[in-house]
Motif scaffolding. Structure first.
Motif, PDB file in Angstrom:
ATOM      1  N   VAL A 121       0.845  -0.946  -0.082  1.00  0.00           N
ATOM      2  CA  VAL A 121       0.120  -0.067   0.107  1.00  0.00           C
ATOM      3  C   VAL A 121       0.944   1.243   0.023  1.00  0.00           C
ATOM      4  O   VAL A 121       0.810   2.251  -0.483  1.00  0.00           O
ATOM      5  N   GLY A 122       2.021   1.328   0.939  1.00  0.00           N
ATOM      6  CA  GLY A 122       2.813   2.523   0.769  1.00  0.00           C
ATOM      7  C   GLY A 122       3.463   2.581  -0.333  1.00  0.00           C
ATOM      8  O   GLY A 122       3.394   3.521  -1.109  1.00  0.00           O
ATOM      9  N   GLY A 123       3.877   1.718  -1.195  1.00  0.00           N
ATOM     10  CA  GLY A 123       4.629   1.704  -2.530  1.00  0.00           C
ATOM     11  C   GLY A 123       3.579   2.442  -3.555  1.00  0.00           C
ATOM     12  O   GLY A 123       3.732   3.208  -4.406  1.00  0.00           O
ATOM     13  N   MET A 124       2.127   1.641  -3.406  1.00  0.00           N
ATOM     14  CA  MET A 124       1.209   2.326  -4.399  1.00  0.00           C
ATOM     15  C   MET A 124       0.977   3.648  -4.162  1.00  0.00           C
ATOM     16  O   MET A 124       0.555   4.473  -5.110  1.00  0.00           O
ATOM     17  N   ALA A 125       0.954   4.162  -2.816  1.00  0.00           N
ATOM     18  CA  ALA A 125       0.597   5.422  -2.586  1.00  0.00           C
ATOM     19  C   ALA A 125       1.764   6.420  -3.087  1.00  0.00           C
ATOM     20  O   ALA A 125       1.225   7.498  -3.631  1.00  0.00           O
ATOM     21  N   GLU A 126       2.727   6.089  -3.192  1.00  0.00           N
ATOM     22  CA  GLU A 126       4.122   6.735  -3.618  1.00  0.00           C
ATOM     23  C   GLU A 126       4.105   6.737  -5.101  1.00  0.00           C
ATOM     24  O   GLU A 126       4.781   7.790  -5.721  1.00  0.00           O
ATOM     25  N   ALA A 127       3.778   5.515  -5.897  1.00  0.00           N
ATOM     26  CA  ALA A 127       4.098   5.091  -7.142  1.00  0.00           C
ATOM     27  C   ALA A 127       3.461   6.380  -8.030  1.00  0.00           C
ATOM     28  O   ALA A 127       2.377   6.628  -7.708  1.00  0.00           O
ATOM     29  N   GLU A 128       4.042   6.880  -9.130  1.00  0.00           N
ATOM     30  CA  GLU A 128       3.511   7.996  -9.844  1.00  0.00           C
ATOM     31  C   GLU A 128       2.843   7.026 -11.352  1.00  0.00           C
ATOM     32  O   GLU A 128       1.802   7.778 -11.666  1.00  0.00           O
ATOM     33  N   ILE A 129       3.270   6.182 -11.718  1.00  0.00           N
ATOM     34  CA  ILE A 129       2.738   5.586 -12.936  1.00  0.00           C
ATOM     35  C   ILE A 129       2.218   4.290 -12.665  1.00  0.00           C
ATOM     36  O   ILE A 129       2.914   3.522 -12.231  1.00  0.00           O
ATOM     37  N   PHE A 130       1.144   3.952 -13.207  1.00  0.00           N
ATOM     38  CA  PHE A 130       0.395   2.751 -13.086  1.00  0.00           C
ATOM     39  C   PHE A 130       0.005   2.290 -14.639  1.00  0.00           C
ATOM     40  O   PHE A 130      -0.054   3.094 -15.621  1.00  0.00           O
ATOM     41  N   TRP A 131       0.038   0.967 -14.673  1.00  0.00           N
ATOM     42  CA  TRP A 131      -0.311   0.312 -16.079  1.00  0.00           C
ATOM     43  C   TRP A 131      -1.780  -0.429 -15.777  1.00  0.00           C
ATOM     44  O   TRP A 131      -2.143  -1.141 -15.016  1.00  0.00           O
ATOM     45  N   LEU A 132      -2.901   0.200 -16.522  1.00  0.00           N
ATOM     46  CA  LEU A 132      -4.063  -0.294 -16.535  1.00  0.00           C
ATOM     47  C   LEU A 132      -4.310  -1.373 -17.804  1.00  0.00           C
ATOM     48  O   LEU A 132      -4.236  -1.150 -18.995  1.00  0.00           O
ATOM     49  N   SER A 133      -4.627  -2.587 -17.204  1.00  0.00           N
ATOM     50  CA  SER A 133      -4.993  -3.582 -18.244  1.00  0.00           C
ATOM     51  C   SER A 133      -6.449  -3.842 -18.158  1.00  0.00           C
ATOM     52  O   SER A 133      -7.208  -4.204 -17.041  1.00  0.00           O
ATOM     53  N   THR A 134      -7.121  -3.779 -19.385  1.00  0.00           N
ATOM     54  CA  THR A 134      -8.660  -4.067 -19.675  1.00  0.00           C
ATOM     55  C   THR A 134      -8.631  -5.018 -20.798  1.00  0.00           C
ATOM     56  O   THR A 134      -7.717  -5.343 -21.566  1.00  0.00           O
ATOM     57  N   VAL A 135      -9.940  -5.411 -21.183  1.00  0.00           N
ATOM     58  CA  VAL A 135     -10.262  -6.169 -22.361  1.00  0.00           C
ATOM     59  C   VAL A 135     -10.974  -5.525 -23.165  1.00  0.00           C
ATOM     60  O   VAL A 135     -12.189  -4.891 -22.820  1.00  0.00           O
ATOM     61  N   ARG A 136     -10.636  -5.369 -24.465  1.00  0.00           N
ATOM     62  CA  ARG A 136     -11.542  -5.007 -25.436  1.00  0.00           C
ATOM     63  C   ARG A 136     -12.859  -5.962 -25.844  1.00  0.00           C
ATOM     64  O   ARG A 136     -12.847  -6.990 -25.523  1.00  0.00           O
TER      65      ARG A 136
ATOM     66  N   VAL B 171       3.889  -4.266  -7.927  1.00  0.00           N
ATOM     67  CA  VAL B 171       2.800  -4.700  -7.111  1.00  0.00           C
ATOM     68  C   VAL B 171       1.379  -4.718  -8.354  1.00  0.00           C
ATOM     69  O   VAL B 171       1.483  -3.752  -9.396  1.00  0.00           O
ATOM     70  N   ILE B 172       0.649  -5.855  -8.354  1.00  0.00           N
ATOM     71  CA  ILE B 172      -0.441  -5.985  -9.473  1.00  0.00           C
ATOM     72  C   ILE B 172      -1.749  -6.264  -8.411  1.00  0.00           C
ATOM     73  O   ILE B 172      -1.847  -6.771  -7.840  1.00  0.00           O
TER      74      ILE B 172
ATOM     75  N   HIS C 125     -13.787  -5.934 -15.130  1.00  0.00           N
ATOM     76  CA  HIS C 125     -12.755  -6.619 -14.587  1.00  0.00           C
ATOM     77  C   HIS C 125     -11.326  -6.040 -15.303  1.00  0.00           C
ATOM     78  O   HIS C 125     -11.281  -5.648 -16.372  1.00  0.00           O
ATOM     79  N   CYS C 126     -10.399  -5.854 -14.266  1.00  0.00           N
ATOM     80  CA  CYS C 126      -9.168  -5.014 -14.763  1.00  0.00           C
ATOM     81  C   CYS C 126      -8.066  -5.303 -13.867  1.00  0.00           C
ATOM     82  O   CYS C 126      -8.197  -5.893 -12.800  1.00  0.00           O
ATOM     83  N   ALA C 127      -6.809  -4.735 -14.174  1.00  0.00           N
ATOM     84  CA  ALA C 127      -5.488  -5.035 -13.322  1.00  0.00           C
ATOM     85  C   ALA C 127      -4.964  -3.533 -13.595  1.00  0.00           C
ATOM     86  O   ALA C 127      -4.617  -3.172 -14.515  1.00  0.00           O
ATOM     87  N   LEU C 128      -4.445  -3.271 -12.403  1.00  0.00           N
ATOM     88  CA  LEU C 128      -3.710  -2.234 -12.312  1.00  0.00           C
ATOM     89  C   LEU C 128      -2.001  -2.564 -11.887  1.00  0.00           C
ATOM     90  O   LEU C 128      -1.891  -3.248 -10.597  1.00  0.00           O
ATOM     91  N   THR C 129      -1.038  -2.260 -12.516  1.00  0.00           N
ATOM     92  CA  THR C 129       0.092  -2.749 -12.198  1.00  0.00           C
ATOM     93  C   THR C 129       1.456  -1.447 -11.941  1.00  0.00           C
ATOM     94  O   THR C 129       1.160  -0.421 -12.364  1.00  0.00           O
ATOM     95  N   THR C 130       2.077  -1.606 -10.902  1.00  0.00           N
ATOM     96  CA  THR C 130       3.031  -0.318 -10.764  1.00  0.00           C
ATOM     97  C   THR C 130       4.281  -1.127 -10.300  1.00  0.00           C
ATOM     98  O   THR C 130       4.452  -2.235  -9.859  1.00  0.00           O
ATOM     99  N   SER C 131       5.346  -0.416 -10.294  1.00  0.00           N
ATOM    100  CA  SER C 131       6.700  -0.829  -9.671  1.00  0.00           C
ATOM    101  C   SER C 131       7.119   0.228  -8.648  1.00  0.00           C
ATOM    102  O   SER C 131       7.087   1.512  -8.895  1.00  0.00           O
ATOM    103  N   THR C 132       7.573  -0.122  -7.643  1.00  0.00           N
ATOM    104  CA  THR C 132       7.990   0.980  -6.317  1.00  0.00           C
ATOM    105  C   THR C 132       9.518   1.098  -6.574  1.00  0.00           C
ATOM    106  O   THR C 132      10.008   0.807  -7.725  1.00  0.00           O
TER     107      THR C 132
END
Length: 176
Positions: A28-43, A100-101, A81-88
């Motif tokens: 949670v701390g990493g997600m709170a500080e992370a600036e860029i996230f990658w959103l995965s959805t389905v067309r 974190v995914i 349904h989706c996924a959000l991914t980031t890196s701390t």
């Protein structure tokens, strides 16, 4: 931190000997500080769609915004349904950081009190270029309307990198 504490499980087959599970509070701390996230959805035709965006952590969930006519908004209207991914810390460094995914459903946020709080978080985290006016159940910036989504984790994964590597799974439905 989320009101729901997850079941935490280390996957020993994908972790270094002696590794321990990453605490949810660390993720949670990493997600709170992370600036860029990658959103995965389905067309609509089943193909994946991945796009970078900004997000804030609040009240046990990630929140992001997008134009109502953008591909990601259209995808989420048909399939939440989706996924959000980031890196701390460490970003793409193989030897440091935590990826974190978060998997869950994107739910529109229209309550204006909640939206004002989220707008304040965006401005505090990303600066004056990311200030939004709240009206009609949405964000407005530079004259453009943006819908806001909340993704509360159903399942999340953490991939720790460093002296030891670890794979942690957090399950929020009580099952590991």
């Amino acid at each position: 931190m989320s009101a729901k504490e997850p079941v935490t499980e280390l996957h020993p087959g994908y972790s270094s000997e002696g590794a321990t599970a990453t605490a949810w509070a660390t993720a949670v701390g990493g997600m709170a500080e992370a600036e860029i996230f990658w959103l995965s959805t389905v067309r609509p035709d089943g193909r994946p769609h991945v796009t970078p965006l900004l997000a804030v952590w609040a009240d046990g969930a990630l929140h992001f915004c997008t134009g109502p006519d953008e591909r990601k908004a259209k995808n989420l209207a048909a399939n939440a349904h989706c996924a959000l991914t980031t890196s701390t810390a460490g970003g793409n460094d193989l030897h440091a950081g935590l990826d974190v995914i978060v998997e869950g459903d994107a739910v529109p946020v229209e309550d204006e009190t909640t939206l004002r709080g989220l707008a304040d978080l965006y401005a505090a985290k990303y600066g004056s270029d990311w200030q939004f006016e709240v009206r009609d159940g949405a964000f407005y910036g530079d004259g453009n309307r943006a819908v806001v989504f909340r993704v509360e984790p159903a399942t999340a994964f953490g991939f720790g990198r460093g002296e030891t590597y670890s794979q942690t799974r957090w399950s929020f439905d009580g099952r590991a």
